[in-house]
Design an enzyme around this catalytic site. Structure first.
Site, PDB file in Angstrom:
ATOM      1  N   GLY A  48       3.125  -1.132   4.037  1.00  0.00           N
ATOM      2  CA  GLY A  48       2.823  -0.064   3.859  1.00  0.00           C
ATOM      3  C   GLY A  48       4.381  -0.113   3.071  1.00  0.00           C
ATOM      4  O   GLY A  48       4.528   0.787   2.562  1.00  0.00           O
ATOM      5  N   GLY A  49       4.850   1.102   4.587  1.00  0.00           N
ATOM      6  CA  GLY A  49       6.674   1.548   4.039  1.00  0.00           C
ATOM      7  C   GLY A  49       7.350   0.627   4.062  1.00  0.00           C
ATOM      8  O   GLY A  49       8.538   1.244   2.943  1.00  0.00           O
TER       9      GLY A  49
ATOM     10  N   GLU B  74      -6.951   4.450   7.865  1.00  0.00           N
ATOM     11  CA  GLU B  74      -6.523   6.328   7.345  1.00  0.00           C
ATOM     12  C   GLU B  74      -7.385   6.966   6.897  1.00  0.00           C
ATOM     13  O   GLU B  74      -8.008   8.133   7.112  1.00  0.00           O
ATOM     14  CB  GLU B  74      -4.922   6.372   6.647  1.00  0.00           C
ATOM     15  CG  GLU B  74      -3.916   6.595   7.595  1.00  0.00           C
ATOM     16  CD  GLU B  74      -2.326   5.161   6.806  1.00  0.00           C
ATOM     17  OE1 GLU B  74      -2.733   5.730   5.108  1.00  0.00           O
ATOM     18  OE2 GLU B  74      -1.073   4.891   6.912  1.00  0.00           O
TER      19      GLU B  74
ATOM     20  N   GLY C 242       2.804   2.524  11.174  1.00  0.00           N
ATOM     21  CA  GLY C 242       3.262   2.643  11.229  1.00  0.00           C
ATOM     22  C   GLY C 242       4.566   3.555  11.986  1.00  0.00           C
ATOM     23  O   GLY C 242       5.579   4.488  12.037  1.00  0.00           O
TER      24      GLY C 242
ATOM     25  N   ASN D 187       0.770  -1.027   0.116  1.00  0.00           N
ATOM     26  CA  ASN D 187       0.071   0.101  -0.034  1.00  0.00           C
ATOM     27  C   ASN D 187       0.813   0.948   0.106  1.00  0.00           C
ATOM     28  O   ASN D 187       1.685   1.575   1.059  1.00  0.00           O
ATOM     29  CB  ASN D 187      -1.120  -0.286   1.283  1.00  0.00           C
ATOM     30  CG  ASN D 187      -1.566   0.695   1.327  1.00  0.00           C
ATOM     31  OD1 ASN D 187      -1.717   2.100   0.459  1.00  0.00           O
ATOM     32  ND2 ASN D 187      -2.104   1.434   2.739  1.00  0.00           N
ATOM     33  N   TRP D 188       0.689   2.081  -1.439  1.00  0.00           N
ATOM     34  CA  TRP D 188       1.673   2.767  -1.460  1.00  0.00           C
ATOM     35  C   TRP D 188       1.599   4.516  -0.560  1.00  0.00           C
ATOM     36  O   TRP D 188       2.086   5.152  -0.478  1.00  0.00           O
ATOM     37  CB  TRP D 188       2.052   3.205  -3.212  1.00  0.00           C
ATOM     38  CG  TRP D 188       3.431   2.243  -3.395  1.00  0.00           C
ATOM     39  CD1 TRP D 188       3.863   1.308  -2.575  1.00  0.00           C
ATOM     40  CD2 TRP D 188       3.901   2.141  -4.519  1.00  0.00           C
ATOM     41  NE1 TRP D 188       4.853   0.457  -3.479  1.00  0.00           N
ATOM     42  CE2 TRP D 188       4.739   1.093  -4.970  1.00  0.00           C
ATOM     43  CE3 TRP D 188       4.200   2.955  -5.424  1.00  0.00           C
ATOM     44  CZ2 TRP D 188       5.962   1.366  -5.467  1.00  0.00           C
ATOM     45  CZ3 TRP D 188       4.859   3.573  -6.489  1.00  0.00           C
ATOM     46  CH2 TRP D 188       5.588   1.974  -7.008  1.00  0.00           C
ATOM     47  N   LYS D 189       0.304   4.466   0.290  1.00  0.00           N
ATOM     48  CA  LYS D 189      -0.683   5.259   0.397  1.00  0.00           C
ATOM     49  C   LYS D 189      -0.399   6.737  -0.749  1.00  0.00           C
ATOM     50  O   LYS D 189      -0.431   6.595  -1.613  1.00  0.00           O
ATOM     51  CB  LYS D 189      -0.210   5.321   1.753  1.00  0.00           C
ATOM     52  CG  LYS D 189       0.135   4.364   2.310  1.00  0.00           C
ATOM     53  CD  LYS D 189       0.045   4.304   4.433  1.00  0.00           C
ATOM     54  CE  LYS D 189       0.060   3.183   4.820  1.00  0.00           C
ATOM     55  NZ  LYS D 189       0.441   2.823   6.198  1.00  0.00           N
TER      56      LYS D 189
ATOM     57  N   GLU E 298      -4.768  -4.953  10.399  1.00  0.00           N
ATOM     58  CA  GLU E 298      -4.072  -4.521  10.551  1.00  0.00           C
ATOM     59  C   GLU E 298      -4.570  -3.528  11.816  1.00  0.00           C
ATOM     60  O   GLU E 298      -5.095  -3.126  11.915  1.00  0.00           O
ATOM     61  CB  GLU E 298      -4.231  -3.425   8.876  1.00  0.00           C
ATOM     62  CG  GLU E 298      -3.688  -4.008   7.897  1.00  0.00           C
ATOM     63  CD  GLU E 298      -3.143  -2.991   6.866  1.00  0.00           C
ATOM     64  OE1 GLU E 298      -2.266  -2.778   6.134  1.00  0.00           O
ATOM     65  OE2 GLU E 298      -3.947  -1.516   6.717  1.00  0.00           O
TER      66      GLU E 298
ATOM     67  N   HIS F 144      -9.496   0.443   5.216  1.00  0.00           N
ATOM     68  CA  HIS F 144      -8.454   1.320   5.551  1.00  0.00           C
ATOM     69  C   HIS F 144      -8.408   2.097   6.325  1.00  0.00           C
ATOM     70  O   HIS F 144      -9.158   3.202   6.976  1.00  0.00           O
ATOM     71  CB  HIS F 144      -7.111   1.802   4.601  1.00  0.00           C
ATOM     72  CG  HIS F 144      -5.974   2.090   5.131  1.00  0.00           C
ATOM     73  ND1 HIS F 144      -5.738   2.516   5.918  1.00  0.00           N
ATOM     74  CD2 HIS F 144      -4.717   0.754   4.797  1.00  0.00           C
ATOM     75  CE1 HIS F 144      -3.941   2.337   6.707  1.00  0.00           C
ATOM     76  NE2 HIS F 144      -3.741   1.170   5.798  1.00  0.00           N
TER      77      HIS F 144
ATOM     78  N   SER G  79       3.423  -2.136  10.406  1.00  0.00           N
ATOM     79  CA  SER G  79       5.143  -2.722  10.490  1.00  0.00           C
ATOM     80  C   SER G  79       5.484  -3.443   9.725  1.00  0.00           C
ATOM     81  O   SER G  79       6.104  -4.915  10.561  1.00  0.00           O
ATOM     82  CB  SER G  79       5.372  -1.958  11.647  1.00  0.00           C
ATOM     83  OG  SER G  79       4.937  -1.444  11.948  1.00  0.00           O
TER      84      SER G  79
HETATM   85  P1  13P Z   1       3.085  -0.085   7.815  1.00  0.00           P
HETATM   86  O1  13P Z   1       3.551  -1.180   6.576  1.00  0.00           O
HETATM   87  O2  13P Z   1       3.859   1.138   6.923  1.00  0.00           O
HETATM   88  O3  13P Z   1       2.979   0.148   8.980  1.00  0.00           O
HETATM   89  O4  13P Z   1       1.650   0.287   6.978  1.00  0.00           O
HETATM   90  C1  13P Z   1       0.708  -0.928   6.872  1.00  0.00           C
HETATM   91  C2  13P Z   1      -0.358  -0.599   6.752  1.00  0.00           C
HETATM   92  O5  13P Z   1      -1.485   0.340   6.882  1.00  0.00           O
HETATM   93  C3  13P Z   1      -0.324  -0.770   5.267  1.00  0.00           C
HETATM   94  O6  13P Z   1      -1.917  -0.856   4.840  1.00  0.00           O
END
Ligand code: 13P
Length: 254
Positions: A237-238, A100, A176, A13-15, A170, A98, A216
């Protein structure tokens, strides 16, 4: 059905990261570095970069997905994107609900349900996100929170709809933050989710559904998380923004 027979999906997920130019460069690096895999490899990029990304990965094992999808076919919904628009690019997956989106953009279990339904009607697999926040975990109400999100998010689903969807667990406190749920904590909730799906749709359906862990996940902890019986992939994510780390995660799929 057991773990070996379920589809493993390693999704990034590149957000809200990477311009179109940066997208091309990172995908070129990914193409070079990702090992061949039996898993489905997916990168969910910002909507504006879907066309660029699709062109960049043509003919490779990498799939490009979206991070959202509106419930209406079209209309006066400024800044939203529809399943038809995604389909026109050949998009087969969209992240829905998600945390967020829930936290900053007013997404609720009801809108998650409507968006997921629109995906399914449009032939797109929704990756439906659920997870508790830190306060809920500390109050020991994680399972109650997940139960409501699952029941409301999947309201009106048929068993067929369920088989065509993915669930991503999640925990919000792990996103994050560098704090990963331990493999046991993640497994416990993913197994609980599969149990809920069995009650709602029957065991055969529940056993067929891919359940991902996200929060994470990285090159160091992926192997242990992905080895758990009820964890069939990751939503990352990251670490999905770094080709080397994402490649290592993909290589953890047995
Ligand atoms: P991180 O891997 O950066 O914690 O993010 C997880 C995420 O929200 C994937 O959708």
């Amino acid at each position: 059905m057991n773990k070996e027979l379920r589809k493993v999906v390693i999704a990034g997920n590149w957000k809200m990261n990477k311009t179109a130019t940066e997208t091309k460069a990172l995908l070129a690096e990914m193409k070079e570095k990702l090992p061949e895999s039996n898993a489905t490899i997916l990168l969910c990029v910002p909507a504006i970069n879907i066309g660029t990304a699709m062109d960049a990965v043509a003919g490779t094992q990498i799939n490009i997905g979206a991070q959202n999808c509106h419930w209406a076919k079209n209309g006066a919904f400024t800044a939203e994107i529809s399943a038809d628009m995604l389909n026109d690019f050949g998009v087969k997956y969209a992240i829905i609900g998600h945390s967020e989106r829930r936290q900053y953009f007013g997404e609720t279990d009801e809108t998650v349900n409507k968006r997921a339904m629109a995906c399914l009607e449009g032939g797109i697999c929704p990756i439906i996100c659920v997870g508790e926040n830190l306060e809920e975990r500390e109050k020991d109400i994680t399972k109650d929170v997940i139960k409501v999100q699952i029941e409301k998010g999947l309201a009106g689903f048929t068993a067929e709809n369920m088989k065509n969807s993915i669930i991503a667990y999640e925990p919000v406190w792990a996103i994050g933050t560098g704090k990963t749920a331990t493999a046991q904590q993640a497994e416990e909730v993913c197994a609980y989710i599969r149990g809920l799906l069995a009650e709602m749709f029957g065991n055969e359906t529940a056993q067929a559904v891919t359940i991902q862990y996200g929060g994470s996940m990285n090159a160091k902890n992926a192997a242990e998380l992905l080895a758990m019986e009820n964890i069939d992939g990751g939503l990352i994510g990251g670490a999905s923004l770094k080709a080397d780390d994402f490649a290592t995660i993909v290589s953890c799929v047995k």
